[in-house]
Design a protein around this motif. Structure first.
Motif, PDB file in Angstrom:
ATOM      1  N   UNK A   4       0.691  -1.278   0.255  1.00  0.00           N
ATOM      2  CA  UNK A   4       0.081   0.001  -0.032  1.00  0.00           C
ATOM      3  C   UNK A   4       1.005   1.296   0.155  1.00  0.00           C
ATOM      4  N   UNK A   5       0.475   2.421  -0.752  1.00  0.00           N
ATOM      5  CA  UNK A   5       1.017   3.587  -0.561  1.00  0.00           C
ATOM      6  C   UNK A   5       0.484   4.386   0.175  1.00  0.00           C
ATOM      7  N   UNK A   6       1.249   5.246   0.871  1.00  0.00           N
ATOM      8  CA  UNK A   6       0.659   6.228   1.713  1.00  0.00           C
ATOM      9  C   UNK A   6       0.077   7.525   1.306  1.00  0.00           C
ATOM     10  N   UNK A   7      -0.846   8.029   2.024  1.00  0.00           N
ATOM     11  CA  UNK A   7      -1.588   9.179   1.284  1.00  0.00           C
ATOM     12  C   UNK A   7      -0.701  10.393   0.842  1.00  0.00           C
ATOM     13  N   UNK A  11      -0.681  12.465  -2.617  1.00  0.00           N
ATOM     14  CA  UNK A  11      -0.465  13.889  -2.853  1.00  0.00           C
ATOM     15  C   UNK A  11       0.577  14.507  -3.718  1.00  0.00           C
ATOM     16  N   UNK A  12       2.052  13.523  -3.553  1.00  0.00           N
ATOM     17  CA  UNK A  12       2.967  14.003  -4.459  1.00  0.00           C
ATOM     18  C   UNK A  12       2.387  13.681  -5.848  1.00  0.00           C
ATOM     19  N   UNK A  65       2.955   8.594 -13.913  1.00  0.00           N
ATOM     20  CA  UNK A  65       2.061   7.574 -13.265  1.00  0.00           C
ATOM     21  C   UNK A  65       2.758   6.235 -13.540  1.00  0.00           C
ATOM     22  N   UNK A  66       3.649   6.043 -14.667  1.00  0.00           N
ATOM     23  CA  UNK A  66       4.002   4.733 -14.984  1.00  0.00           C
ATOM     24  C   UNK A  66       5.208   4.548 -13.582  1.00  0.00           C
ATOM     25  N   UNK A  67       5.971   5.542 -13.541  1.00  0.00           N
ATOM     26  CA  UNK A  67       7.158   5.457 -12.606  1.00  0.00           C
ATOM     27  C   UNK A  67       6.700   5.191 -11.144  1.00  0.00           C
ATOM     28  N   UNK A  68       5.398   6.095 -10.861  1.00  0.00           N
ATOM     29  CA  UNK A  68       4.939   5.694  -9.816  1.00  0.00           C
ATOM     30  C   UNK A  68       4.503   4.443  -9.368  1.00  0.00           C
ATOM     31  N   UNK A  69       3.741   4.107 -10.603  1.00  0.00           N
ATOM     32  CA  UNK A  69       3.268   2.391 -10.296  1.00  0.00           C
ATOM     33  C   UNK A  69       4.236   1.484 -10.300  1.00  0.00           C
ATOM     34  N   UNK A  70       5.442   1.571 -11.040  1.00  0.00           N
ATOM     35  CA  UNK A  70       6.384   0.702 -10.896  1.00  0.00           C
ATOM     36  C   UNK A  70       7.221   0.524  -9.788  1.00  0.00           C
TER      37      UNK A  70
END
Length: 73
Positions: A4-7, A11-12, A65-70
């Motif tokens: 899980x990713x933090x809130x 926000x970032x 978004x790709x970088x965040x999801x990976x």
């Protein structure tokens, strides 16, 4: 199972997406206006700059978004 990713990370991500979209559209818009003033082609470069800025903003958003999801930092 994905961690899980933090809130704060969400926000970032939202802030990065917003700044990329708004920034690229504004740069394209003002560059188009400047080119129209230089060449006297009233709305031509404004529209081209706006569409180019929007396309670059969407491309940058998708990359972010790709970088965040990976999970890369």
């Amino acid at each position: 199972m994905r961690p899980t990713k933090s809130p704060l990370q969400a926000m970032v991500l939202y802030s990065a997406i917003l700044s990329q979209l708004v920034g690229s559209v504004l740069i394209g818009l003002f560059t188009g206006m400047w080119l129209d003033d230089q060449f006297g082609t009233a709305p031509l470069f404004l529209i081209i700059g706006l569409l180019t800025g929007l396309a670059i903003g969407v491309w940058a958003m998708l990359k972010t978004v790709q970088k965040f999801e990976s999970g890369d930092r």
